[in-house]
Design a protein around this motif. Structure first.
Motif, PDB file in Angstrom:
ATOM      1  N   SER A  47       0.845  -1.180   0.000  1.00  0.00           N
ATOM      2  CA  SER A  47       0.000   0.000   0.000  1.00  0.00           C
ATOM      3  C   SER A  47       0.886   1.238   0.000  1.00  0.00           C
ATOM      4  CB  SER A  47      -0.907  -0.005   1.234  1.00  0.00           C
ATOM      5  OG  SER A  47      -1.795   1.075   1.213  1.00  0.00           O
ATOM      6  N   VAL A  48       0.679   2.136  -0.979  1.00  0.00           N
ATOM      7  CA  VAL A  48       1.532   3.322  -1.105  1.00  0.00           C
ATOM      8  C   VAL A  48       0.657   4.541  -1.342  1.00  0.00           C
ATOM      9  CG1 VAL A  48       3.421   1.949  -2.065  1.00  0.00           C
ATOM     10  CG2 VAL A  48       1.841   3.123  -3.610  1.00  0.00           C
ATOM     11  N   PRO A  49       1.162   5.734  -1.016  1.00  0.00           N
ATOM     12  CA  PRO A  49       0.408   6.953  -1.337  1.00  0.00           C
ATOM     13  C   PRO A  49       0.558   7.302  -2.813  1.00  0.00           C
ATOM     14  CG  PRO A  49       2.457   7.513  -0.235  1.00  0.00           C
ATOM     15  CD  PRO A  49       2.367   6.010  -0.242  1.00  0.00           C
ATOM     16  N   GLU A  50      -0.423   7.990  -3.335  1.00  0.00           N
ATOM     17  CA  GLU A  50      -0.372   8.447  -4.718  1.00  0.00           C
ATOM     18  C   GLU A  50       0.898   9.251  -4.952  1.00  0.00           C
ATOM     19  OE1 GLU A  50      -3.863  10.569  -5.794  1.00  0.00           O
ATOM     20  OE2 GLU A  50      -3.175  11.047  -7.821  1.00  0.00           O
ATOM     21  N   GLY A  51       1.540   9.000  -6.092  1.00  0.00           N
ATOM     22  CA  GLY A  51       2.764   9.705  -6.439  1.00  0.00           C
ATOM     23  C   GLY A  51       4.033   8.985  -6.034  1.00  0.00           C
ATOM     24  N   ALA A  52       3.916   7.952  -5.239  1.00  0.00           N
ATOM     25  CA  ALA A  52       5.098   7.216  -4.784  1.00  0.00           C
ATOM     26  C   ALA A  52       5.690   6.383  -5.923  1.00  0.00           C
ATOM     27  CB  ALA A  52       4.729   6.308  -3.615  1.00  0.00           C
ATOM     28  N   ILE A  53       6.943   6.015  -5.733  1.00  0.00           N
ATOM     29  CA  ILE A  53       7.585   5.051  -6.638  1.00  0.00           C
ATOM     30  C   ILE A  53       7.388   3.661  -6.039  1.00  0.00           C
ATOM     31  CG2 ILE A  53       9.762   4.260  -7.623  1.00  0.00           C
ATOM     32  CD1 ILE A  53      10.736   7.160  -7.519  1.00  0.00           C
ATOM     33  N   VAL A  54       6.906   2.767  -6.873  1.00  0.00           N
ATOM     34  CA  VAL A  54       6.635   1.403  -6.432  1.00  0.00           C
ATOM     35  C   VAL A  54       7.677   0.465  -7.039  1.00  0.00           C
ATOM     36  CG1 VAL A  54       4.984  -0.499  -6.484  1.00  0.00           C
ATOM     37  CG2 VAL A  54       4.169   1.858  -6.259  1.00  0.00           C
ATOM     38  N   SER A  55       8.157  -0.451  -6.230  1.00  0.00           N
ATOM     39  CA  SER A  55       9.102  -1.462  -6.694  1.00  0.00           C
ATOM     40  C   SER A  55       8.522  -2.845  -6.441  1.00  0.00           C
ATOM     41  CB  SER A  55      10.434  -1.303  -5.945  1.00  0.00           C
ATOM     42  OG  SER A  55      11.306  -2.374  -6.249  1.00  0.00           O
ATOM     43  N   LEU A  56       8.382  -3.610  -7.495  1.00  0.00           N
ATOM     44  CA  LEU A  56       7.863  -4.975  -7.406  1.00  0.00           C
ATOM     45  C   LEU A  56       8.956  -5.915  -7.896  1.00  0.00           C
ATOM     46  CD1 LEU A  56       4.464  -4.114  -9.097  1.00  0.00           C
ATOM     47  CD2 LEU A  56       4.843  -4.427  -6.649  1.00  0.00           C
ATOM     48  N   GLN A 104       6.661 -22.237 -22.780  1.00  0.00           N
ATOM     49  CA  GLN A 104       6.587 -22.625 -21.380  1.00  0.00           C
ATOM     50  C   GLN A 104       6.996 -21.432 -20.541  1.00  0.00           C
ATOM     51  OE1 GLN A 104       9.091 -25.962 -20.541  1.00  0.00           O
ATOM     52  NE2 GLN A 104       7.810 -26.691 -18.887  1.00  0.00           N
ATOM     53  N   PHE A 105       6.097 -20.969 -19.703  1.00  0.00           N
ATOM     54  CA  PHE A 105       6.494 -19.905 -18.801  1.00  0.00           C
ATOM     55  C   PHE A 105       5.798 -20.083 -17.457  1.00  0.00           C
ATOM     56  CE2 PHE A 105       2.676 -17.309 -19.425  1.00  0.00           C
ATOM     57  CZ  PHE A 105       2.248 -17.723 -20.661  1.00  0.00           C
ATOM     58  N   TYR A 106       6.351 -19.447 -16.453  1.00  0.00           N
ATOM     59  CA  TYR A 106       5.943 -19.671 -15.069  1.00  0.00           C
ATOM     60  C   TYR A 106       5.594 -18.337 -14.426  1.00  0.00           C
ATOM     61  CZ  TYR A 106       8.190 -24.142 -15.942  1.00  0.00           C
ATOM     62  OH  TYR A 106       8.539 -25.346 -16.469  1.00  0.00           O
ATOM     63  N   PHE A 107       4.532 -18.364 -13.648  1.00  0.00           N
ATOM     64  CA  PHE A 107       4.076 -17.164 -12.983  1.00  0.00           C
ATOM     65  C   PHE A 107       4.557 -17.086 -11.543  1.00  0.00           C
ATOM     66  CE2 PHE A 107       1.171 -14.841 -15.599  1.00  0.00           C
ATOM     67  CZ  PHE A 107       0.749 -15.753 -16.549  1.00  0.00           C
ATOM     68  N   GLY A 108       4.801 -15.868 -11.081  1.00  0.00           N
ATOM     69  CA  GLY A 108       4.884 -15.620  -9.655  1.00  0.00           C
ATOM     70  C   GLY A 108       3.477 -15.599  -9.077  1.00  0.00           C
ATOM     71  N   THR A 109       3.398 -15.516  -7.761  1.00  0.00           N
ATOM     72  CA  THR A 109       2.096 -15.567  -7.096  1.00  0.00           C
ATOM     73  C   THR A 109       1.340 -14.251  -7.191  1.00  0.00           C
ATOM     74  OG1 THR A 109       3.215 -15.050  -5.023  1.00  0.00           O
ATOM     75  CG2 THR A 109       2.710 -17.369  -5.463  1.00  0.00           C
ATOM     76  N   GLY A 110       2.025 -13.179  -7.633  1.00  0.00           N
ATOM     77  CA  GLY A 110       1.370 -11.883  -7.761  1.00  0.00           C
ATOM     78  C   GLY A 110       1.535 -11.037  -6.523  1.00  0.00           C
ATOM     79  N   THR A 111       1.678  -9.732  -6.724  1.00  0.00           N
ATOM     80  CA  THR A 111       1.742  -8.764  -5.625  1.00  0.00           C
ATOM     81  C   THR A 111       0.548  -7.839  -5.730  1.00  0.00           C
ATOM     82  OG1 THR A 111       4.175  -8.772  -5.593  1.00  0.00           O
ATOM     83  CG2 THR A 111       3.065  -6.901  -4.551  1.00  0.00           C
ATOM     84  N   SER A 112      -0.218  -7.765  -4.656  1.00  0.00           N
ATOM     85  CA  SER A 112      -1.380  -6.887  -4.627  1.00  0.00           C
ATOM     86  C   SER A 112      -0.942  -5.477  -4.242  1.00  0.00           C
ATOM     87  CB  SER A 112      -2.400  -7.414  -3.620  1.00  0.00           C
ATOM     88  OG  SER A 112      -3.478  -6.523  -3.487  1.00  0.00           O
ATOM     89  N   LEU A 113      -1.241  -4.498  -5.090  1.00  0.00           N
ATOM     90  CA  LEU A 113      -0.848  -3.109  -4.877  1.00  0.00           C
ATOM     91  C   LEU A 113      -2.082  -2.234  -4.718  1.00  0.00           C
ATOM     92  CD1 LEU A 113       1.238  -0.736  -4.938  1.00  0.00           C
ATOM     93  CD2 LEU A 113       0.900  -0.707  -7.424  1.00  0.00           C
ATOM     94  N   THR A 114      -2.064  -1.393  -3.712  1.00  0.00           N
ATOM     95  CA  THR A 114      -3.091  -0.365  -3.537  1.00  0.00           C
ATOM     96  C   THR A 114      -2.413   0.987  -3.493  1.00  0.00           C
ATOM     97  OG1 THR A 114      -4.526  -1.869  -2.309  1.00  0.00           O
ATOM     98  CG2 THR A 114      -4.971   0.483  -2.096  1.00  0.00           C
ATOM     99  N   VAL A 115      -2.851   1.903  -4.348  1.00  0.00           N
ATOM    100  CA  VAL A 115      -2.343   3.266  -4.342  1.00  0.00           C
ATOM    101  C   VAL A 115      -3.426   4.150  -3.744  1.00  0.00           C
ATOM    102  CG1 VAL A 115      -1.434   5.167  -5.707  1.00  0.00           C
ATOM    103  CG2 VAL A 115      -0.956   2.796  -6.389  1.00  0.00           C
ATOM    104  N   ILE A 116      -3.081   4.780  -2.641  1.00  0.00           N
ATOM    105  CA  ILE A 116      -4.061   5.556  -1.873  1.00  0.00           C
ATOM    106  C   ILE A 116      -4.058   7.013  -2.335  1.00  0.00           C
ATOM    107  CG2 ILE A 116      -4.731   6.283   0.448  1.00  0.00           C
ATOM    108  CD1 ILE A 116      -3.102   3.821   1.432  1.00  0.00           C
ATOM    109  N   PRO A 117      -5.228   7.554  -2.703  1.00  0.00           N
ATOM    110  CA  PRO A 117      -5.285   8.957  -3.182  1.00  0.00           C
ATOM    111  C   PRO A 117      -4.860   9.938  -2.091  1.00  0.00           C
ATOM    112  CG  PRO A 117      -7.319   7.788  -3.690  1.00  0.00           C
ATOM    113  CD  PRO A 117      -6.526   6.890  -2.791  1.00  0.00           C
TER     114      PRO A 117
END
Lengths: 111, 114
Positions: free
Chosen positions: A12-21, A98-111
């Motif tokens: 969870s990050v504030p709007e305008g932040a830099i996100v790293s996944l 053939q390719f493999y997925f990660g489990t996924g990262t849930s991101l929320t950007v808060i206004p």
């Protein structure tokens, strides 16, 4: 050991932040790398695709691949509430069937 | 324009009643995949077609079958759906060969089993 590891978050990050996944992988045979964005109850949407080490930029998104460390990242600059979604990495072998997925990262950007 | 189209978007079926999900593509990709995705989980590969060659994942239940009558279409058949088969089913395509390309997904079919 899973083929691809991804921190599930949630993040969870504030709007305008830099996100790293991030994702790590174990098999050096993996040669190409994808990032998908998936909104709730929708199919995954391809964001970035790369097959070499280094950076690839597309608008606010930058994909980074470090094959020596078996580590890939997706950076989102100036994050927006519309970026709130699950981000999936997918990593594939050279022949492309053939390719493999990660489990996924849930991101929320808060206004 | 949609490149990978799945129908229907939502499917409700009765326990044990066979159901078929369909996928079509306009990309002329030679590989088509079926994934199952449950809530908050990564997509799980069920099987894929590389051209006409069918490749089943080792842990895909026999209850799941697939058909690819031509390059553009692929079907997922669930012979006797159970409650545990309720999920989002995703179709994807890619062009494989000497060097692979990115995979594109359809919007998915959400299956409910009652």
């Amino acid at each position: 050991q899973k083929e691809v590891e991804q921190d599930p978050g949630p993040l969870s990050v504030p709007e305008g932040a830099i996100v790293s996944l991030n994702c790590t992988y174990s098999n050096s045979a993996f040669q190409y790398f994808m990032w998908y964005r998936q909104y709730s109850r929708k199919g995954p949407e391809l964001l970035m695709y790369t097959y070499s080490s280094g950076n690839k930029e597309d608008g606010r998104f930058t994909a980074q691949v470090d094959k020596s460390s078996k580590y890939i990242s997706l950076f989102i600059r100036d994050s927006q509430p519309s970026d709130s979604a699950t981000y999936l990495c997918a990593i594939g072998v050279e022949t492309g069937n053939q390719f493999y997925f990660g489990t996924g990262t849930s991101l929320t950007v808060i206004p | 324009d949609a490149m990978v189209i799945q129908n229907p978007r939502y499917q409700v079926t009765q326990f044990g009643k066979p159901v078929t999900l369909s996928c079509s593509q306009t990309l002329n990709h030679n590989v088509m995949y079926w994934y199952q995705q449950k809530s908050s989980q990564a997509p799980k590969l069920l099987f894929h077609y590389y051209d006409k060659d069918f490749n089943n994942e080792a842990d895909t239940p026999d209850n799941f079958q697939s058909r690819r009558p031509n390059t553009s279409f692929c079907f997922l058949d669930i012979r006797s759906p159970g409650l545990g088969d309720a999920a989002m089913y995703l179709c994807a395509t890619s062009r494989a060969g000497t060097w692979g390309t990115e995979a594109f997904f359809g919007q998915g079919t959400r299956l409910t089993v009652v």
